[in-house]
Design an enzyme around this catalytic site. Structure first.
Site: not given
Ligand code: GBH
Length: 493
Positions: A174, A387
């Protein structure tokens, strides 16, 4: 979109690879063991007050560094076909470059061998965000072109040591997420001269060079496993059918998935919207670089959890978009709206910030999503959902019991998601694999241990594991619709 009802023509193709995933910093613990060097995440969680819920860290996490044998045995016992984990760069190279730590190479060799002995295929990610601290301080990490050679040097050691024991490699996890995380908090890392609002794009640029370089390196070393990077993002739906909303959706694709997918799958270059909006500082690729980058992913690996509605920016957002030195930029180029339970819509998972819940049980859009990827980026080797998963909302966790072994919303998420993949396959989309996030509850980055994505519960005091109901729901999809037998392995072969 109504979900089609159970259909006897549904099936996963032969050889479909399915499994569960983890990442080093989220699961391993053993932060100071066997020569591991620090990564930026040790600093973020140890030094930056409030960066995580209750200032939790990954020091111990799931103790997976020591418990991997039993963890692999537990998934093998359910017949899981592949286990996807990441290697910690700062274990192999405690300083990111230079001295190699042989103990760590042997450790992951044993993880890989244990998988194979239990009939589980290893899938390996080289970089899941835990950048060696030294490289951040030395030259600004992904902000510097120097990272490319250091990444290739690391990749070369890993590819050479494990070679063809690994059928699937992912270079980086990512990049949109870790590049958007630049700039890192002030005062904790050596400063760079790149203006904050430009940092995500320099990071992305070096990621594309590092990823594509690693692809060619692997081929030159005779690695025959598939090589991809893990892209990320939700399905983007226009809020209305206005042409302005359609443009907003296109812009969102370009600033998210397209940022990394267009160069790798289309033409070695950034999408038009990206070039237009950030033309004054987006780094250019030379023609030779474009040629090098194009065609460097064997599978479209996408981490696809959820969906969002997008709409045209309002006036405030427009002025934000115009003011490119605004530190909030470029997120304002990217306006989304997510349905919430109060809209009578999708189930919402827990979010650290209740004002921006990002995770919804919106699996009804998954077939359209898979079609969109196939039509837009035309990946010759097909699509893998690398994922997907759901964290049970806090109210549900509380009303059931702390251990949440019965996790009804996650169970229905997996059931519906697998059916959605089956629908897409039955409609001709080439989906080749999927990885559920996650093998067990673990450190959910800045959300700490409170967000629980696991298919297994972990008692973080005793480190006991327990299967959740959703794990059986997930496996059941392959028992019911798979062409390959789901074979439980209880003892190493
Ligand atoms: C994945 O990211 C990761 O690869 C993994 O490590 C993680 O544990 C898993 O997902 C579950 O989250 O809170 O509205 O600002 C997923 C993409 C990017 C989703 C950051 C959440 C924060 C959004 N993530 N995002 S916000």
């Amino acid at each position: 979109i109504p979900m089609a009802s159970k259909n006897s023509s549904w099936s996963f193709p032969k050889g479909f690879w399915w499994g569960v995933a983890s990442a080093a910093y989220q699961a391993e613990g053993a932060a100071k063991a066997e020569g591991r060097g620090p990564s930026i995440w040790d600093v973020l969680l140890h030094r930056v007050t409030g960066y995580t819920v209750a200032n939790q860290t990954g020091d111990i996490a799931d103790n997976h560094y020591y418990m991997y044998k039993q963890d692999i045995a537990r998934i093998a016992a359910l017949g899981v076909k592949t286990y996807s984990f990441s290697i910690s760069w700062s274990r192999i190279f405690p300083f990111g470059n230079g001295q190699i730590n042989q103990e760590a190479l042997e450790h992951y060799d044993d993880v890989i061998n244990t998988c194979i002995e239990y009939g589980v295929e290893p899938s390996v990610t080289l970089f899941h965000w835990d950048l060696p601290l030294n490289l951040q301080n030395l030259y600004g990490g992904w902000l510097s072109s120097e990272i490319v050679d250091d990444f290739l040097n690391y990749a070369k050691v890993v590819f050479s040591y494990y070679g063809n024991k690994v059928p699937r490699w992912f270079t980086v996890n990512e990049p949109i997420v870790f590049c958007d995380d630049y700039p890192l908090p002030d005062n904790y890392f050596t400063n760079t001269s790149i203006p904050k609002y430009q940092q995500p794009y320099w990071c992305g640029h070096h990621v594309l060079l590092a990823h594509s370089g690693a692809y060619h390196l692997a081929r030159s070393l005779g690695i025959n496993g598939t090589i991809s990077f893990k892209n990320n993002g939700g399905y983007k739906i226009p809020l209305t059918n206005s042409s302005a909303d359609a443009r907003a959706v296109q812009r969102a694709w370009d600033f998210n998935e397209g940022w990394f997918a267009n160069p790798t799958f289309i033409n070695g270059d950034y999408p038009t919207n990206l070039k237009d909006f950030v033309s004054d500082f987006l780094p250019d690729f030379t023609d030779a670089e474009k040629q090098m980058i194009n065609g460097t992913a064997d599978v479209f690996a996408h981490d696809a959890y959820t969906s969002q509605f997008y709409f045209a920016p309002d006036a405030g957002i427009d002025s934000c978009v115009q003011n490119k030195s605004n530190p909030l930029w470029p997120s304002c180029a990217n306006t989304s709206y997510t349905y919430s339970s109060s809209d009578g819509g999708w189930n919402v998972g827990p979010a650290a910030d209740p004002l921006s819940p990002w995770l919804h049980k919106a699996t009804d859009w998954v077939p359209a999503f898979l079609h969109y990827i196939a039509d837009t980026w035309k990946p010759a080797g097909g699509i893998a959902v690398t994922e997907f998963g759901f964290a049970e909302p806090f109210e549900v966790q509380k009303t059931i019991k702390a251990d949440i072994l019965f996790d009804p919303i996650r169970s229905s998420y997996y059931k519906d998601y697998m059916e959605a993949i089956l629908i897409a396959i039955s409609e001709g989309v080439n989906v080749v694999g999927c990885l559920a996030w996650s093998i067990f509850d673990n450190l959910e980055w800045s959300d700490g241990y409170q967000d629980k994505f696991g298919l297994q519960y972990v008692n973080f005091t005793t480190q006991e594991r327990a299967y959740k109901a959703s794990f059986f729901e997930y496996v059941n999809a392959f028992v019911t619709y798979g062409q390959d037998e789901v074979v439980p392995h209880y003892v190493p072969s």
